[in-house]
Write an enzyme that holds these catalytic residues in place. Structure first.
Site, PDB file in Angstrom:
ATOM      1  N   GLN A  23     -21.785 -23.021 -37.123  1.00 45.76           N
ATOM      2  CA  GLN A  23     -22.550 -23.501 -35.968  1.00 45.76           C
ATOM      3  C   GLN A  23     -23.895 -22.814 -35.787  1.00 45.76           C
ATOM      4  O   GLN A  23     -24.781 -23.369 -35.158  1.00 45.76           O
ATOM      5  CB  GLN A  23     -21.703 -23.349 -34.699  1.00 45.76           C
ATOM      6  CG  GLN A  23     -20.496 -24.279 -34.714  1.00 45.76           C
ATOM      7  CD  GLN A  23     -19.630 -24.122 -33.488  1.00 45.76           C
ATOM      8  OE1 GLN A  23     -18.743 -23.275 -33.443  1.00 45.76           O
ATOM      9  NE2 GLN A  23     -19.878 -24.928 -32.475  1.00 45.76           N
ATOM     10  N   HIS A 113     -12.875 -20.347 -39.040  1.00 44.77           N
ATOM     11  CA  HIS A 113     -13.338 -21.130 -37.889  1.00 44.77           C
ATOM     12  C   HIS A 113     -13.797 -22.504 -38.381  1.00 44.77           C
ATOM     13  O   HIS A 113     -14.986 -22.747 -38.586  1.00 44.77           O
ATOM     14  CB  HIS A 113     -14.476 -20.384 -37.168  1.00 44.77           C
ATOM     15  CG  HIS A 113     -14.762 -20.901 -35.789  1.00 44.77           C
ATOM     16  ND1 HIS A 113     -14.952 -20.083 -34.699  1.00 44.77           N
ATOM     17  CD2 HIS A 113     -14.896 -22.159 -35.321  1.00 44.77           C
ATOM     18  CE1 HIS A 113     -15.194 -20.817 -33.621  1.00 44.77           C
ATOM     19  NE2 HIS A 113     -15.173 -22.085 -33.983  1.00 44.77           N
ATOM     20  N   ASN A 157      -9.280 -19.343 -35.738  1.00 42.95           N
ATOM     21  CA  ASN A 157      -9.776 -19.896 -34.494  1.00 42.95           C
ATOM     22  C   ASN A 157      -9.203 -21.297 -34.286  1.00 42.95           C
ATOM     23  O   ASN A 157      -9.390 -22.183 -35.129  1.00 42.95           O
ATOM     24  CB  ASN A 157     -11.308 -19.998 -34.511  1.00 42.95           C
ATOM     25  CG  ASN A 157     -11.810 -20.648 -33.237  1.00 42.95           C
ATOM     26  OD1 ASN A 157     -11.764 -20.057 -32.165  1.00 42.95           O
ATOM     27  ND2 ASN A 157     -12.260 -21.908 -33.319  1.00 42.95           N
ATOM     28  N   GLU A 158      -8.500 -21.481 -33.202  1.00 38.03           N
ATOM     29  CA  GLU A 158      -8.006 -22.798 -32.788  1.00 38.03           C
ATOM     30  C   GLU A 158      -7.432 -23.628 -33.927  1.00 38.03           C
ATOM     31  O   GLU A 158      -7.957 -24.712 -34.237  1.00 38.03           O
ATOM     32  CB  GLU A 158      -9.122 -23.591 -32.098  1.00 38.03           C
ATOM     33  CG  GLU A 158      -9.656 -22.932 -30.869  1.00 38.03           C
ATOM     34  CD  GLU A 158     -10.580 -23.843 -30.043  1.00 38.03           C
ATOM     35  OE1 GLU A 158     -10.822 -24.981 -30.456  1.00 38.03           O
ATOM     36  OE2 GLU A 158     -11.041 -23.395 -28.992  1.00 38.03           O
TER      37      GLU A 158
HETATM   38  C1  BGC Z   1     -14.543 -24.001 -30.711  1.00 38.99           C
HETATM   39  C2  BGC Z   1     -16.045 -23.908 -30.829  1.00 38.99           C
HETATM   40  C3  BGC Z   1     -16.692 -25.040 -30.048  1.00 38.99           C
HETATM   41  C4  BGC Z   1     -16.307 -24.895 -28.593  1.00 38.99           C
HETATM   42  C5  BGC Z   1     -16.925 -25.920 -27.680  1.00 38.99           C
HETATM   43  C6  BGC Z   1     -14.058 -24.404 -29.357  1.00 38.99           C
HETATM   44  O1  BGC Z   1     -13.153 -25.440 -29.532  1.00 38.99           O
HETATM   45  O2  BGC Z   1     -13.931 -22.831 -31.174  1.00 38.99           O
HETATM   46  O3  BGC Z   1     -16.393 -23.903 -32.168  1.00 38.99           O
HETATM   47  O4  BGC Z   1     -18.058 -25.069 -30.208  1.00 38.99           O
HETATM   48  O5  BGC Z   1     -14.920 -24.964 -28.450  1.00 38.99           O
HETATM   49  O6  BGC Z   1     -16.484 -27.191 -27.946  1.00 38.99           O
END
Ligand code: BGC
Length: 415
Positions: A23, A113, A157-158
């Site tokens: 990002q 990520h 991450n997520e």
């Molecule tokens: C993610 C980010 C994303 C943010 C806003 C999260 O789900 O880890 O990469 O930019 O939310 O949508």
């Protein structure tokens, strides 16, 4: 919170910002390189954090933050499974870590990520179990190289968002739709990789300070707009089951809980369903129309600060692990709205901590306006604006940055 109240946070609380490599860095060779969002946006230059990190660290320092959560880009660091780490790219990350240290900014490093090296994707990404040993080898080499500089490790991450948007909704590469089997396989493989990588981190990472390791779980509340609508309730429950329960069980259920020393929580809010439709701007519902329904939304989801107390209490009760809020933020051009949202969520956080939940830090998403995946540059989460029309990509403080600075400096939220 009444006027005059001051909500103090404990000494040593981490106040940070967060970013991810795809990002912000630019010049990345992964599955996002050739991805173009509907607004024409791509990640090929992004915020050029790759070159401008010294300046961005200056900004972090000016913001008064004492922590930074950021990712290491696997595709930069390894060219093939089990290959040695690229020393030039590693040196750049080491320099970034040293510059953070010089500013007393504690790093939290994210290992995955939403992106993979091309050779991992070519072999089927995380649907293929051979990705697990490849990832663990990468982590082993990284820990050996960085253990003197990093003690906070965030493996994934997520995973829920990644597996859902890439294999169910078709928004992230490889843009598959409704592949529930692949979704489940990705989660299961990542959960196994997390357990194995954590073992490596806890075994090899001990250099002066005990390493801490955990995933960042995105927690979204899924509710029916009308409680009396059985279909909407079913849809909401199906989402909750698949994205919250199944994923938490995979990473933290039973004996797997021992793999983590903390839980990272990414918290944005909730999604309510009305006639099967997700009533959020991210699914195309206009913010203005949602307002008529009485929903308070940023440009992505419905805000639900009360939910933060609930989920913190639940995670605390269930897993008894320390928690970091690894992401929270709002995307909007309305800075007054963003300030209200931040204050409401921090007040909720403080309330949960006063009730005994052990939260060690908060990372604002995001340091910079950046490449918001399938939405390109249309969602503005930054504390700093980036002028993408100017090739020098100048940064400037937004009003919310001043609010956050005050909070970080006081280690408190006051009116
Ligand atoms: C993610 C980010 C994303 C943010 C806003 C999260 O789900 O880890 O990469 O930019 O939310 O949508």
């Amino acid at each position: 919170m009444s006027p005059g109240d001051v909500l103090k946070f404990p000494p040593g609380f981490l106040w940070g910002t967060a970013t991810s490599p795809t990002q912000v860095e630019g010049r990345i060779e992964n599955e996002w390189t050739n991805f173009t969002a509907p607004d024409g946006g791509h990640c090929r230059i992004a915020c050029d954090h790759y070159h401008r990190y010294p300046e961005d660290i200056e900004w972090m320092s000016r913001l008064g933050t004492n922590a930074y959560r950021f990712g290491l880009e696997w595709s930069r660091l390894q060219s093939a499974p089990f290959a040695p780490l690229n020393q030039k790219e590693l040196a750049r990350y080491v320099d970034l870590l040293d510059q953070l240290k010089a500013r007393n900014i504690t790093p939290m490093v994210v290992l995955h990520h939403f992106s993979n090296p091309p050779w991992i994707n070519a072999a089927g990404g995380w649907t293929n179990s051979t990705t697990i040993p490849a990832f663990v080898d990468y982590v082993r080499q990284l820990v050996a190289a960085l253990k003197d500089r990093v003690y906070l490790w965030n493996t994934f991450n997520e995973p829920d968002t990644y597996a859902c948007v890439a294999y169910l909704l078709g928004g992230f590469p490889p843009q598959r739709k409704w592949k529930l089997g692949q979704f489940r396989r990705v989660i299961e493989h990542m959960a196994r990789a997390h357990a194995q990588a954590s073992r490596v981190i806890r075994r090899d990472g001990n250099a002066g300070r005990k390493p801490e390791v955990g995933i960042a779980k995105n927690w979204t509340f899924f509710h029916a707009y009308h409680n009396l609508s059985p279909w909407d309730r079913l849809t909401a429950y199906g989402c909750h089951y698949t994205f919250n329960k199944f994923v938490l069980d995979a990473f933290l259920g039973g004996g797997r809980r021992r793999a983590s020393t903390f839980i990272g929580l990414n918290y944005y809010g909730r999604v309510r369903f009305h006639h099967f439709r997700a009533m959020i701007p991210a699914s195309g519902a206009p913010v203005k129309r949602l307002k008529d329904f009485g929903f308070v939304c940023d440009d992505m989801v419905e805000r639900y600060p009360a939910g933060l107390v609930k989920i913190l209490a639940y995670l605390h009760r269930k897993f008894k692990l320390p928690i970091y809020i690894t992401e929270h933020g709002a995307a909007s051009s309305d800075e007054t709205f963003r300030e209200r949202d931040l204050r409401a969520n921090l007040a909720a956080l403080h309330g949960a901590m006063a009730d005994g939940v052990d939260v060690r830090g908060f990372f604002y998403w995001s340091l910079l306006d950046n490449f918001e995946w399938q939405f390109g540059y249309t969602k503005k989460f930054g504390l700093l604006a980036v002028d993408f029309a100017d090739e020098k990509l100048p940064r400037s403080l937004k009003p919310l940055a001043h609010v956050y600075t005050r909070i970080c400096q006081d280690n408190a939220l006051s009116q």
